[in-house]
Write an enzyme that holds these catalytic residues in place. Structure first.
Site, PDB file in Angstrom:
ATOM      1  N   ARG A 221     -14.276 -10.666   4.721  1.00 13.44           N
ATOM      2  CA  ARG A 221     -14.805  -9.805   3.669  1.00 13.44           C
ATOM      3  C   ARG A 221     -15.128 -10.620   2.419  1.00 13.44           C
ATOM      4  O   ARG A 221     -14.635 -11.737   2.235  1.00 13.44           O
ATOM      5  CB  ARG A 221     -13.831  -8.678   3.355  1.00 13.44           C
ATOM      6  CG  ARG A 221     -12.555  -9.043   2.645  1.00 13.44           C
ATOM      7  CD  ARG A 221     -11.860  -7.755   2.193  1.00 13.44           C
ATOM      8  NE  ARG A 221     -10.598  -8.032   1.532  1.00 13.44           N
ATOM      9  CZ  ARG A 221      -9.412  -7.779   2.057  1.00 13.44           C
ATOM     10  NH1 ARG A 221      -9.315  -7.290   3.265  1.00 13.44           N
ATOM     11  NH2 ARG A 221      -8.308  -8.027   1.375  1.00 13.44           N
ATOM     12  N   GLY A 242     -18.152 -16.809   6.874  1.00 13.21           N
ATOM     13  CA  GLY A 242     -17.369 -16.843   5.649  1.00 13.21           C
ATOM     14  C   GLY A 242     -17.735 -15.745   4.669  1.00 13.21           C
ATOM     15  O   GLY A 242     -18.764 -15.071   4.790  1.00 13.21           O
ATOM     16  N   HIS A 243     -16.882 -15.596   3.671  1.00  8.46           N
ATOM     17  CA  HIS A 243     -17.027 -14.514   2.699  1.00  8.46           C
ATOM     18  C   HIS A 243     -18.319 -14.605   1.904  1.00  8.46           C
ATOM     19  O   HIS A 243     -18.798 -15.683   1.574  1.00  8.46           O
ATOM     20  CB  HIS A 243     -15.826 -14.495   1.741  1.00  8.46           C
ATOM     21  CG  HIS A 243     -15.667 -15.736   0.915  1.00  8.46           C
ATOM     22  ND1 HIS A 243     -15.922 -15.764  -0.418  1.00  8.46           N
ATOM     23  CD2 HIS A 243     -15.295 -16.997   1.250  1.00  8.46           C
ATOM     24  CE1 HIS A 243     -15.698 -16.973  -0.894  1.00  8.46           C
ATOM     25  NE2 HIS A 243     -15.322 -17.745   0.108  1.00  8.46           N
ATOM     26  N   ASN A 244     -18.900 -13.431   1.635  1.00  5.26           N
ATOM     27  CA  ASN A 244     -20.137 -13.286   0.872  1.00  5.26           C
ATOM     28  C   ASN A 244     -21.367 -13.867   1.559  1.00  5.26           C
ATOM     29  O   ASN A 244     -22.424 -13.994   0.949  1.00  5.26           O
ATOM     30  CB  ASN A 244     -20.019 -13.873  -0.534  1.00  5.26           C
ATOM     31  CG  ASN A 244     -19.163 -13.024  -1.448  1.00  5.26           C
ATOM     32  OD1 ASN A 244     -17.974 -13.324  -1.633  1.00  5.26           O
ATOM     33  ND2 ASN A 244     -19.726 -11.960  -1.993  1.00  5.26           N
ATOM     34  N   SER A 262     -20.776 -17.662   1.171  1.00  7.80           N
ATOM     35  CA  SER A 262     -22.029 -17.441   0.439  1.00  7.80           C
ATOM     36  C   SER A 262     -23.220 -18.150   1.065  1.00  7.80           C
ATOM     37  O   SER A 262     -24.132 -18.614   0.368  1.00  7.80           O
ATOM     38  CB  SER A 262     -21.869 -17.879  -1.023  1.00  7.80           C
ATOM     39  OG  SER A 262     -20.851 -17.136  -1.663  1.00  7.80           O
TER      40      SER A 262
END
Length: 331
Positions: A221, A242-244, A262
């Site tokens: 998340r 991975g996150h974002n 990201s």
């Protein structure tokens, strides 16, 4: 065991039988392994030469092929043999695991959860507060779906998967065994007195429609906002997102590949097996990252990159050719 006359099967595939029309097909197999009574397929002309040594009774072939089946054998000619084989696999697919009851008595479902029509929930499942399951959702045994998550119409979630709080999953998705959706993103900040300080990850995961996520894969998340997988993305086993990170529509990620935080993928991006993508990198629409590559910078739309660190495909091939010549001279 399913058994089907070749004419009946050809009708399902919208194809034409060439050769022996009385063959009964009982199963499917690869060209080099098929036996009598089995159906195989020849998806490309380069494999036509192998038909002479195959024991298969029949094969699905492309309509433009001039190959002949031979005595006692048959072909099903279709517009595209690869798609024809997909339809044949559907025809011979064994049934999915059956449920004795729509909702198993050992499932724990919070009273505030919303359960749609024709939903099936297996043994040992946990459904948390304010979870919403749309019509036709299938939850196999020992799945966990935590608070305020939503699961779209006809989505299947297989055993051992964990869907963390606030996750949004669209319609007609498949989440394979032991996948983790919505775990904490990997965020830490060095602190002079406290060592590594954990950065709270308070966002969520949003998954579109017709997405498939393989076994033991992880979609973290976001720190804030959402980690997003667009419609039609196909994620293999053992993949890390991975996150974002944000994936466009119809992206493919092969096994053991990974996105750091990201990362942005455009529509139709293909990530080869064991490739790794650096954080805050953008890969444009239709680009391809070769297997085992390490991407450290942005990739333009439509480009193919290879190697570690990854460079434009033709450049990588030239570099490898030079290295090979140098090694040969050195020996």
């Amino acid at each position: 065991m399913t058994s089907m006359n070749i004419e009946t099967l050809a009708s399902k595939l919208k194809g034409e039988v060439i050769g022996n029309q009385s063959i009964e097909i009982h199963s499917l197999a690869q060209l080099g392994e098929a036996k009598e009574g089995q159906l195989t397929f020849i998806g490309h002309k380069k494999y036509e030469k192998d038909w002479a040594n195959s024991s298969a009774s029949a094969a699905i072939i492309n309509a433009d092929s001039s190959l002949q089946p031979g005595e006692g054998k048959a072909f099903i000619k279709v517009e595209n043999a690869n798609f024809g084989m997909i339809e044949a696999l559907h025809a011979f697919a064994p049934p999915l695991p059956q449920f004795d009851s729509d909702i198993h008595p050992t499932a724990i479902i919070d009273e505030s959860a919303s359960i749609g029509n024709s939903v099936k929930i297996g043994a040992g499942v946990y459904i948390g507060p304010e979870v919403k399951l749309d019509d036709g959702v299938i939850i196999y045994p020992n799945v966990t779906i935590l608070d305020h998550s939503t699961i779209g119409k006809a989505t299947q979630i297989w055993s051992g998967a964990v869907i963390r709080e606030r996750t949004q999953i669209g319609a007609h998705c498949i989440i394979h065994p032991n996948a983790s959706i919505g775990a904490d993103g990997f965020g830490f900040e060095p602190h002079p007195q406290k060592g590594l300080v954990k950065v709270p990850q308070i966002g969520n995961v949003v998954i579109g429609n017709y997405v498939e996520i393989g076994a033991n894969s992880c979609v973290d998340r976001a720190k804030f906002a959402s980690t997003i997988l667009g419609d039609g993305c196909k994620i293999d086993n053992l993949v890390q997102i991975g996150h974002n990170s944000k994936l466009g529509m119809f992206c493919i990620m092969a096994g053991n590949s990974g996105l750091a935080g990201s990362v942005t993928l455009g529509n139709g991006v293909v990530i080869g097996g064991s490739a790794s993508i650096k954080d805050h990198t953008t890969i444009g629409d239709g680009a391809t990252v070769g297997a085992g590559s390490g991407v450290t910078g942005d990739v333009e739309a439509g480009k193919t990159v290879l190697g570690y660190p990854a460079v434009e495909g033709r450049t990588a091939l030239k570099q490898w050719a030079i290295l090979k010549r140098l090694a040969t001279k050195g020996s």
